[in-house]
Design a protein around this motif. Structure first.
Motif, mmCIF file in Angstrom:
data_model
loop_
_atom_site.group_PDB
_atom_site.id
_atom_site.type_symbol
_atom_site.label_atom_id
_atom_site.label_comp_id
_atom_site.label_asym_id
_atom_site.label_seq_id
_atom_site.Cartn_x
_atom_site.Cartn_y
_atom_site.Cartn_z
ATOM 1 N N UNK A 137 15.527 57.998 34.601
ATOM 2 C CA UNK A 137 14.308 57.816 33.809
ATOM 3 C C UNK A 137 13.114 58.152 34.684
ATOM 4 N N UNK A 138 12.202 57.199 34.839
ATOM 5 C CA UNK A 138 11.017 57.371 35.689
ATOM 6 C C UNK A 138 11.299 56.998 37.136
ATOM 7 N N UNK A 139 12.452 56.425 37.396
ATOM 8 C CA UNK A 139 12.771 55.905 38.727
ATOM 9 C C UNK A 139 13.555 56.916 39.553
ATOM 10 N N UNK A 140 13.483 56.717 40.858
ATOM 11 C CA UNK A 140 14.324 57.446 41.801
ATOM 12 C C UNK A 140 15.247 56.433 42.453
ATOM 13 N N UNK A 141 16.547 56.646 42.294
ATOM 14 C CA UNK A 141 17.543 55.723 42.828
ATOM 15 C C UNK A 141 18.199 56.379 44.037
ATOM 16 N N UNK A 142 18.170 55.676 45.163
ATOM 17 C CA UNK A 142 18.763 56.196 46.390
ATOM 18 C C UNK A 142 20.164 55.605 46.575
ATOM 19 N N UNK A 143 21.128 56.486 46.819
ATOM 20 C CA UNK A 143 22.524 56.092 47.022
ATOM 21 C C UNK A 143 22.914 56.485 48.438
ATOM 22 N N UNK A 144 23.504 55.525 49.165
ATOM 23 C CA UNK A 144 23.953 55.847 50.520
ATOM 24 C C UNK A 144 25.341 55.271 50.767
ATOM 25 N N UNK A 145 26.114 56.003 51.538
ATOM 26 C CA UNK A 145 27.417 55.559 52.040
ATOM 27 C C UNK A 145 27.377 55.716 53.555
ATOM 28 N N UNK A 146 27.819 54.699 54.268
ATOM 29 C CA UNK A 146 27.845 54.715 55.738
ATOM 30 C C UNK A 146 29.189 54.188 56.206
ATOM 31 N N UNK A 147 29.692 54.652 57.323
ATOM 32 C CA UNK A 147 29.125 55.589 58.280
ATOM 33 C C UNK A 147 29.391 57.033 57.868
ATOM 34 N N UNK A 148 28.537 57.906 58.368
ATOM 35 C CA UNK A 148 28.661 59.343 58.131
ATOM 36 C C UNK A 148 29.249 59.994 59.371
ATOM 37 N N UNK A 149 30.022 61.045 59.277
ATOM 38 C CA UNK A 149 30.533 61.642 58.044
ATOM 39 C C UNK A 149 31.561 60.720 57.390
ATOM 40 N N UNK A 150 31.671 60.838 56.089
ATOM 41 C CA UNK A 150 32.576 60.001 55.310
ATOM 42 C C UNK A 150 34.020 60.369 55.617
ATOM 43 N N UNK A 201 15.605 46.819 37.770
ATOM 44 C CA UNK A 201 16.159 45.908 36.779
ATOM 45 C C UNK A 201 17.209 45.003 37.410
ATOM 46 N N UNK A 202 17.381 43.848 36.821
ATOM 47 C CA UNK A 202 18.420 42.922 37.269
ATOM 48 C C UNK A 202 19.716 43.229 36.515
ATOM 49 N N UNK A 203 20.728 43.586 37.242
ATOM 50 C CA UNK A 203 22.041 43.835 36.664
ATOM 51 C C UNK A 203 22.963 42.707 37.093
ATOM 52 N N UNK A 204 23.601 42.081 36.131
ATOM 53 C CA UNK A 204 24.464 40.933 36.426
ATOM 54 C C UNK A 204 25.858 41.357 36.851
ATOM 55 N N UNK A 205 26.287 42.541 36.421
ATOM 56 C CA UNK A 205 27.655 42.974 36.693
ATOM 57 C C UNK A 205 27.670 44.457 37.083
#
Length: 136
Positions: free
Chosen positions: A42-55, A70-74
């Motif tokens: 939507x209007x938001x930018x969501x950052x996704x990260x996985x560590x450690x790199x390289x996967x 937003x609050x997500x319960x699950x």
């Protein structure tokens, strides 16, 4: 016991094989092996990260989702193979200080795998996903 070893070898050689060999990321697609990825929601930018790199497969990875106000319960992350069916890895995400976090271990196979990480609230997809390649 020897039969079991042969059975495992056969599974690894044939159980993980698939006719779809193209696993390269699309042009412009973020590579989680090199950097955190930002996905428009939507209007938001969501950052996704996985560590450690390289996967790496069969190594515990720390997953962080930042930018979901937003609050997500699950909230859950589902990770599944795009170039072959390796089942779905599901991880519960917990909010700590405005960031959702969780831990995962991604399956291994003898071939290079392309996975999709997708976010769900309970069983409903949020439409947020990122693809990544996992080398063995």
């Amino acid at each position: 016991m020897r039969f079991f070893g042969i059975l495992v070898a056969v599974f690894l050689l044939f159980g993980c094989s698939d006719s779809k060999k193209e696993v390269n990321l699309q042009n412009g697609e973020c590579d989680l092996n090199l950097q955190n990825c930002v996905v428009k929601f939507g209007e938001k930018s969501v950052e996704i990260s996985l560590e450690p790199k390289p996967l790496r497969s069969m190594v515990p990875l720390s997953l962080r989702i930042n930018g979901l106000d937003d609050e997500y319960k699950n909230l859950k992350a589902h990770i599944y193979g795009l170039n072959m069916d390796m089942g779905t890895i599901k991880a519960d995400l917990i909010k700590k200080g405005g960031v959702y976090i969780g831990n995962i271990v991604v399956s291994s196979c003898v071939t290079t795998m392309k996975y999709r990480l997708e976010l769900f609230e309970s069983d409903k997809s949020l439409g947020i996903s990122v693809d990544f390649v996992l080398e063995n």
